[in-house]
Write an enzyme that holds these catalytic residues in place. Sequence first.
Site: not given
Length: 268
Positions: A120-121, A138
Amino acid sequence: MKIHPTAIVDPKAELHESVEVGPFCIIEKDVIVGEGCILDSSVRLHSGTILGKNNRVFHGASLGGLPQDLSFNPSTKTYLKIGDNNLLREGCIFHRATVENGATTIGNDNYLMGNIHLAHDTQLGNGIIIIQNSIIAGHVHIDDYAFISGLVAIHQFVHVGAYTMVAGCSKIVKDIPPYSTVDGNPARVIGLNSIGLKRKGFSADARNAIKRTYKIFYHSGFNTKQALAELRKNNDHPPEVEHVIEFFEQSKRGVTDHRPIGSGDSAE
């Protein structure tokens, strides 16, 4: 539009008329797939996934799924945004962002090989190659034309600079400075990515300027703060050198150290 009869496509998904969807693919609502994209087979596009033009996604990839973050609220609207002309090979697992209306992003012209995990991100630039079975945690940023070899593990919040070469099986826990080659567990800078820079058309003058800059960082006896002060005495740097200086100045995790003398190849 070529959609295999075994594929499941939510009516609220938006697919360009030129898109090809292979057998057993699943496309959820709030997905956008742009012109010329090809989904081979058993590809799953989760809600919030946006693909640009001319991307090819190979068998078994899962794109835009829930982030692996225990604090994440699944009702939060986030995205996975992928640019144009990317090759995403078999079994890739890419997750959407954790911050509301935020996005995990992938730029253009990237070649991301099989079984890569992109958490994520994360933010990927353009022209990046990542080899099989690498794990990107992440909030990692990977700049343009980085080359990540196989079985590499990159710690969360790390920044990988442009035109870098990361050797296979490396453990990356600090930022990787641009134009460098790193290797090891944990990784150390072992030299410049000289071959890569030549292939990308960097002039001899530019490569020499980069080399002199890294000698100040890694071979002068200065610590990072002192090296930056020395380099800032001259404000007329070529853009490649200025890019290196700014990378060190802006690093939050700290920049990867040079391999000690006697432990392997030295920086060139």
